[in-house]
Design a protein around this motif. Structure first.
Motif, mmCIF file in Angstrom:
data_model
loop_
_atom_site.group_PDB
_atom_site.id
_atom_site.type_symbol
_atom_site.label_atom_id
_atom_site.label_comp_id
_atom_site.label_asym_id
_atom_site.label_seq_id
_atom_site.Cartn_x
_atom_site.Cartn_y
_atom_site.Cartn_z
ATOM 1 N N UNK A 92 9.899 -35.783 46.113
ATOM 2 C CA UNK A 92 11.184 -35.121 45.859
ATOM 3 C C UNK A 92 11.402 -33.976 46.850
ATOM 4 N N UNK A 93 10.361 -33.170 47.065
ATOM 5 C CA UNK A 93 10.447 -32.051 48.013
ATOM 6 C C UNK A 93 10.744 -32.571 49.413
ATOM 7 N N UNK A 94 10.004 -33.585 49.840
ATOM 8 C CA UNK A 94 10.172 -34.133 51.189
ATOM 9 C C UNK A 94 11.567 -34.739 51.361
ATOM 10 N N UNK A 95 11.997 -35.522 50.403
ATOM 11 C CA UNK A 95 13.312 -36.165 50.520
ATOM 12 C C UNK A 95 14.431 -35.131 50.515
ATOM 13 N N UNK A 96 14.294 -34.044 49.729
ATOM 14 C CA UNK A 96 15.337 -33.017 49.662
ATOM 15 C C UNK A 96 15.351 -32.139 50.908
#
Length: 190
Positions: A51-55
């Motif tokens: 989630x962190x990487x995609x955001x």
């Protein structure tokens, strides 16, 4: 040697599983340009990291979920290998390149090699982060220093095998084919 260090008992000591997981996630995120503070207050699992990487976008955004999971597994294995490793004493001089822009909380200094090196340690500071030591801008700085160092060594009288320090042969199981046979009596083993 390029910005590599022996195991640090403070950085590589065994810790609780959740602390180790946070350590691994922090290393991976920071090494790929993400802010590890993004993990604060959230669960320490793959879904949170994804989630962190995609955001945030960035270096890992195009990696598959499986690729990122594999990266975390490799990092976990590498840290375990570091904890299990104790370097031998090196009998010679060491040309060392320090990455000066590495995060301060992980910064070890070239002095951590002092107990492991008998000779002189020639440290050269390179204004980059550890993970960028092999990028063109850093190599442009490292290359001429290394070339000059090698040219200096080439002008020195050559060492003969007899002048090299003798290192004991590793333990062996004779005839097993797994390890080399012991060195002949009086011979050097390298």
């Amino acid at each position: 040697m390029l910005d590599a260090y022996p195991p640090d008992p403070h950085l590589h000591s065994p810790v609780a599983a959740d602390v180790e997981r946070r350590r691994i996630l922090n290393v991976v995120l920071a090494d790929f340009g993400y802010d590890p503070a993004l993990l604060d207050g959230g669960p320490l699992d793959l879904d949170r990291v994804l989630t962190i990487i995609r955001a945030a976008g960035g270096a890992l955004v195009d990696w598959s979920d499986e690729g990122i999971a594999a990266l975390l597994e490799v990092t976990t294995n590498n840290l375990a290998a570091v904890r299990a490793f104790t370097p031998d004493r090196f009998h010679g001089d060491l040309l060392f390149f320090s990455a000066t822009l590495t995060r301060p909380e992980l910064l070890q200094t070239v002095d951590t090699w002092l107990p492991y090196v008998d000779g002189r340690i020639d440290n050269r500071d390179i204004a980059c982060r550890h993970e960028r030591m092999m990028r063109p801008d850093a190599i442009t700085e490292i290359g001429p220093i290394l070339a000059d160092h090698l040219a200096t060594l080439a002008r020195r009288p050559a060492l003969t095998r007899a002048a090299l320090p003798v290192r004991p042969a590793p333990p062996t199981t004779a005839g097993s084919g797994l390890l080399p046979a012991p060195a002949p009596a009086g011979g050097a083993s390298y």
